[in-house]
Structures are given as C-alpha cells and as structure tokens.
Design a protein around this motif. Structure first.
Motif, PDB file in Angstrom:
ATOM      1  N   CYS A  32       0.870  -1.315  -0.024  1.00 43.02           N
ATOM      2  CA  CYS A  32       0.094   0.116  -0.056  1.00 43.02           C
ATOM      3  C   CYS A  32       0.725   1.285   0.002  1.00 43.02           C
ATOM      4  O   CYS A  32       1.739   1.369   0.837  1.00 43.02           O
ATOM      5  N   VAL A  33       0.679   2.047  -0.904  1.00 41.94           N
ATOM      6  CA  VAL A  33       1.237   3.498  -1.032  1.00 41.94           C
ATOM      7  C   VAL A  33       0.546   4.580  -0.501  1.00 41.94           C
ATOM      8  O   VAL A  33       0.863   5.766  -0.813  1.00 41.94           O
ATOM      9  N   CYS A  35      -2.337   5.936  -1.276  1.00 43.42           N
ATOM     10  CA  CYS A  35      -2.887   6.965  -2.351  1.00 43.42           C
ATOM     11  C   CYS A  35      -4.073   7.264  -2.155  1.00 43.42           C
ATOM     12  O   CYS A  35      -4.746   8.623  -2.327  1.00 43.42           O
ATOM     13  N   GLY A  36      -4.790   6.782  -1.283  1.00 43.71           N
ATOM     14  CA  GLY A  36      -6.245   6.846  -1.070  1.00 43.71           C
ATOM     15  C   GLY A  36      -7.341   6.682  -2.196  1.00 43.71           C
ATOM     16  O   GLY A  36      -8.653   6.862  -1.653  1.00 43.71           O
ATOM     17  N   CYS A  38      -8.627   3.983  -3.040  1.00 41.49           N
ATOM     18  CA  CYS A  38      -9.591   3.035  -2.529  1.00 41.49           C
ATOM     19  C   CYS A  38     -10.821   3.405  -1.762  1.00 41.49           C
ATOM     20  O   CYS A  38     -11.812   2.916  -1.565  1.00 41.49           O
ATOM     21  N   CYS A  93      -7.650  -0.339  -6.453  1.00 45.01           N
ATOM     22  CA  CYS A  93      -6.220  -0.279  -5.911  1.00 45.01           C
ATOM     23  C   CYS A  93      -5.231  -0.287  -7.073  1.00 45.01           C
ATOM     24  O   CYS A  93      -5.007  -1.103  -7.867  1.00 45.01           O
ATOM     25  N   SER A  95      -2.090  -0.132  -6.844  1.00 42.06           N
ATOM     26  CA  SER A  95      -0.678  -0.728  -6.658  1.00 42.06           C
ATOM     27  C   SER A  95      -0.957  -2.243  -6.383  1.00 42.06           C
ATOM     28  O   SER A  95       0.243  -3.072  -5.981  1.00 42.06           O
TER      29      SER A  95
HETATM   30  S1  SF4 Z   1      -5.665   2.238  -3.429  1.00 49.29           S
HETATM   31 FE1  SF4 Z   1      -4.279   0.776  -2.835  1.00 49.29          FE
HETATM   32  S2  SF4 Z   1      -2.275   1.613  -2.399  1.00 49.29           S
HETATM   33 FE2  SF4 Z   1      -3.975   3.329  -2.643  1.00 49.29          FE
HETATM   34  S3  SF4 Z   1      -4.481   3.644  -0.248  1.00 49.29           S
HETATM   35 FE3  SF4 Z   1      -5.785   1.841  -1.230  1.00 49.29          FE
HETATM   36  S4  SF4 Z   1      -4.855   0.138  -0.556  1.00 49.29           S
HETATM   37 FE4  SF4 Z   1      -3.249   1.527  -0.491  1.00 49.29          FE
END
Ligand code: SF4
Ligand code: SF4
Length: 464
Positions: A32-33, A35-36, A38, A93, A95
């Motif tokens: 997980c980076v 990024c938000g 999700c 996501c 990533s």
């Molecule tokens: S979309 Fe993926 S990488 Fe970005 S916050 Fe959510 S879980 Fe983490």
C-alpha cells in the motif's frame, strides 16, 4: 500436509494482546502506497467517512497491531469487524494490494471477541452446522415454509412478534424468501443429475445434449448450500440452460459446501476438508473429469476459484487445487462461451443489474451477465448507479453487522428506485435475499432475480 510458517507477532508489552499474522499477508499490506484511491470505493468508508473504516486505514491498523505499535481496543476491533471483505478496494487499488488475504488471515489468527458472546457463538453454530449442510438447512427451513404456505407466517409478521427476537435472529427471519418450495428438490431430481463416475451411456437419451458442431463440454454443476435450499429453482433453470446449450451437465450429489463461510469465519481447517472433498468429487484421480465447474452463486464461485490459494502450502493438493480452480466459471461465462439456445420468448420489462461483489471484485466477471441480458429480446436494461458497491449482504455479514448491512441495502435500493426498473438482476443468492428482504420491509416494489431466471424465461417461456 501443510507446511507450517512462522507467524509475525508483536513484541508484547505487559497486558498487550498477542497479534499474529502470516508474513506473506503482512507483505500484502506493505504494498500500500497510501494513495487513497480505494476510499471512495469502500462501502463502510463512504458511510462513516472515517479513515479507520477505509481499506487504507484498516491496512495500517493491521500492520500497526502486528508490529506492536498500537494496542487492540474494542473500538479498533469494531473498525476491523465492520469490513465486509467485499474486495472493492482491490478493484480500485493501482498498487495491486490483495486486501482480502490480509483481512482474512488477520481474522483467522485473531478472532474477534465479539464472536465469543453467546449470540455470536449461536450464530457461528448455525453458520457451521445448519447453513453449510443442505439437508439440515432444508429441515430447519421447513417449519417456516409450512407457516408461509398456510398464511400463519404473514399473520405472525403482522403482529410484530418476530421483532422480539434477538437482532441477528430477527434479521435471519426477515431474509426468508417469500416464495419457495416446501421441500426443495434434491440433486437427483434435476434433469441431468448424475455422479461423475456414472457411465455417460446411462444418461437418458431424451435429456442428452443436442449434437452440434462444437465439442461437447462436460460441465460439473456446483449447487451451493443456501442457494440449493432457498433458490433451488435457479439451480434447476441453470442446469436446463446448460443442457439446452449443448453441455453434458453433471450435478454430482457428493459435492459439499464450498467452505467460504468457514474460511471467512476463521475455521480454515474445515474449509480445507470441504475443499478436498469437492476436488476429489469433480476431479477424481481415476475416471472421467469435468471440463468446467459452473456455479450461479458468486460467493461460492469466488471460493472455488481460490482453492489454489487455500492449498498453496499443501504439497499433496496444491497442483490438484490449481487444476480445479482453473476450471471454475460463473454460469454467465459458460453460457456465453457455449452459446445460448434461441430465445423465442421476449421479456418486455425494464431491468437493472447489480454486480455481486464476489462476482465483480473477486472473480472480475462484469461483462458476461450484461452481455447475456442484453441478448434477451424485448428487455430494456437501465444502468445502476454504484452498481458494484456492496449491498450489505456479504456472506453472513448482514447477520453479524445488521446495522451497516441495512444502511447499505437502503442506499442500494435508493439507486435501484432511481432506475424505475421493475426487476433487479443479481448473480448471487445472498444479494438477492438481502436486497429483496429490505425492499419488502420498506414496501419498495422490486423483483430481485438471478440473470438465469430471465434467460430461462426467454428460452423456455414464462412459468417453465
Ligand atoms: S488504493 Fe491501494 S495503495 Fe492506495 S491507499 Fe488504497 S490500498 Fe493503499
Ligand atoms: S473489503 Fe470492502 S469494506 Fe473492506 S476495506 Fe475493502 S472496500 Fe472496504
């Protein structure tokens, strides 16, 4: 034999709860980076707007608990319990965080104390000992079905007596479909039911697939537990459609529960046991095997497709599980692949389509059901806003977290209402039961059906 792996656990401070996690699941969280992206896809976050109810927040909570950086408290436990395991965050996501492996492993090693209450234990007992056994569930539902047929049930509902039940049992009562057979049909009563080791010559010539230019596929049909009792007619229709499309259908009665309820509720050894049984049934070491394994229940399909993951540490079953998982398909994928029989019965109705999470996010099946529905003559398809947002059913979630499940169903029904469709199609019995029961409670006129119901009607005519 599974190979035991070391578990990550926190260095304990005095009075601190021991938290375990498989290192491979822990590594999923490290991808997980933050990024938000999700967050807007997560049903619980969009309801509470709390970071701790988002995928990103929960990942940090699980990693922090495992590292010993934070302590488990009832509040933190609730944020984790509230996760539907709907996997919408995985679709969103960028990533490639495979979130479900993290939350499921966390739940497996660290069961919620909320499930150790008397009501929690009773629910677990019902899940593991009734819901997951077709014959026991039929007996359990029989008194309610008898009361339904005689009208007593409707009277009892009017008195409000059921509201006196504990909340989770009341929710269970509310979900009983309004219509259903007194005694759902067992597998051998299906047109094409037979064991895989029966000789193909024994199948009744009148029910054998029509010869055509395509090679005949032998399709093993997986019936599911709750599905085969509450919606046995959908199973029958699916088998009839497959047969009419030219498949050689096998509905082997030795099959058992897919193990999803056990796997998602921390009873992994039982899930392994059931999965081994299903692998041996559909892919026997000697004798005929099936080309494909079809199911019309998204939750079961998602679990069957993950048998390879379930047995990744079991040298005896790893390869066979991989082989099994590669053959699993949703009914819509099989029907699209083999080609539908002619649809000579138009359906002049407006229909909307809800994506079941375990079909859209877990199995990534979104186009096949839509393509099939669009082929039905006369039908008008209306797109549904937030079509792939969880309705709140999520396996047994609607029974363990009834408040959030109800809020999500109300939101789903609001958008279904905006389509002005009279029918909502959904490829999962759990969604159908949950959305229909909440619609009935609110008095919202909508028929929630499986796409198979509509396809069968278009092929064979209404009432068949
Ligand atoms: S979309 Fe993926 S990488 Fe970005 S916050 Fe959510 S879980 Fe983490
Ligand atoms: S699985 Fe569903 S409820 Fe759980 S964090 Fe992901 S999107 Fe949210």
């Amino acid at each position: 034999m599974s190979v035991p792996l070391p578990l990550i656990h926190s260095p304990l401070k005095p009075g601190q709860q021991q938290i375990h996690l498989d290192p491979r699941a822990y590594d999923r969280g490290l991808v997980c980076v933050h990024c938000g992206l999700c967050l807007p896809a997560c049903p619980t976050y969009t309801e509470t707007l709390q970071e701790s109810d988002s995928p990103r927040g929960r990942i940090q909570i699980m990693l922090g608990l495992t590292d010993g950086a934070i302590d488990m408290t009832p509040g933190i436990q609730n944020h984790l319990d509230l996760c539907l395991d709907c996997r919408a965050c995985e679709t969103a996501c960028p990533s490639g965080v495979i979130y479900h492996e993290l939350i499921e492993d966390f739940r497996h090693h660290n069961p919620s104390p909320n499930e150790i209450t008397l009501q929690g234990r009773l629910m677990r007992w019902i899940f593991f000992n009734i819901f997951t056994h077709r014959s026991r569930l039929k007996w359990a539902v029989l008194p309610a079905r008898l009361m339904q047929k005689t009208g007593i049930y409707a009277l009892l509902r009017k008195t409000g007596l059921f509201k006196l039940l504990p909340q989770r049992l009341a929710k269970m009562e509310q979900m009983l479909p309004a219509h259903g057979r007194l005694w759902p049909r067992e597998l051998p009563e299906f047109l094409h039911a037979r064991r895989l080791d029966d000789s193909a010559d024994q199948s009744n010539a009148s029910t054998s697939p029509q010869p055509n230019s395509r090679p005949i596929k032998r399709v093993g049909f997986f019936v599911g537990c709750v599905g085969s009792v509450m919606y046995d007619e959908v199973n029958r229709k699916a088998v009839e459609l497959l047969a009419a499309a030219g498949c050689d259908v096998v509905t082997d009665a030795r099959q058992v529960c897919c193990g999803a309820i056990h796997n998602h509720n921390g009873a992994t050894p039982t899930a392994h046991q059931l999965a081994r049984h299903n692998i041996d049934t559909f892919l026997p070491l000697s004798g005929p095997q099936v080309d494909l394994i079809a199911t019309n229940i998204a939750g079961c399909g998602a679990m069957l497709r993950e048998y390879d993951f379930l047995f990744r540490d079991d040298p005896a079953y790893a390869q066979r599980a991989k082989d099994f998982a590669s053959r699993v398909r949703d009914i819509s994928e099989v029907l699209l692949e083999v080609g539908l029989p002619p649809m000579n019965h138009p359906i002049e109705q407006t229909v909307t389509y809800h994506d079941a999470c375990h079909l859209a996010h877990a199995q990534k099946v979104t186009n096949a059901p839509r393509q099939l529905l669009a082929m039905i003559p006369g039908i008008k398809i209306k797109p549904l806003y937030e079509c792939d947002m969880c309705c709140g059913a999520a396996g047994t979630y609607n029974l363990t977290q009834p408040e959030m499940a109800t809020e999500l169903a109300e939101r789903k029904l609001k958008y279904i209402g905006q389509t002005k469709a009279g029918i909502c199609a959904a490829g999962n019995v759990g969604c159908a039961m949950h959305i229909q029961s909440e619609a009935d409670r609110r008095g919202q006129p909508i028929d929630v059906v499986h796409p198979v119901d509509l396809l069968h009607q278009a092929v064979f005519g209404p009432g068949k």
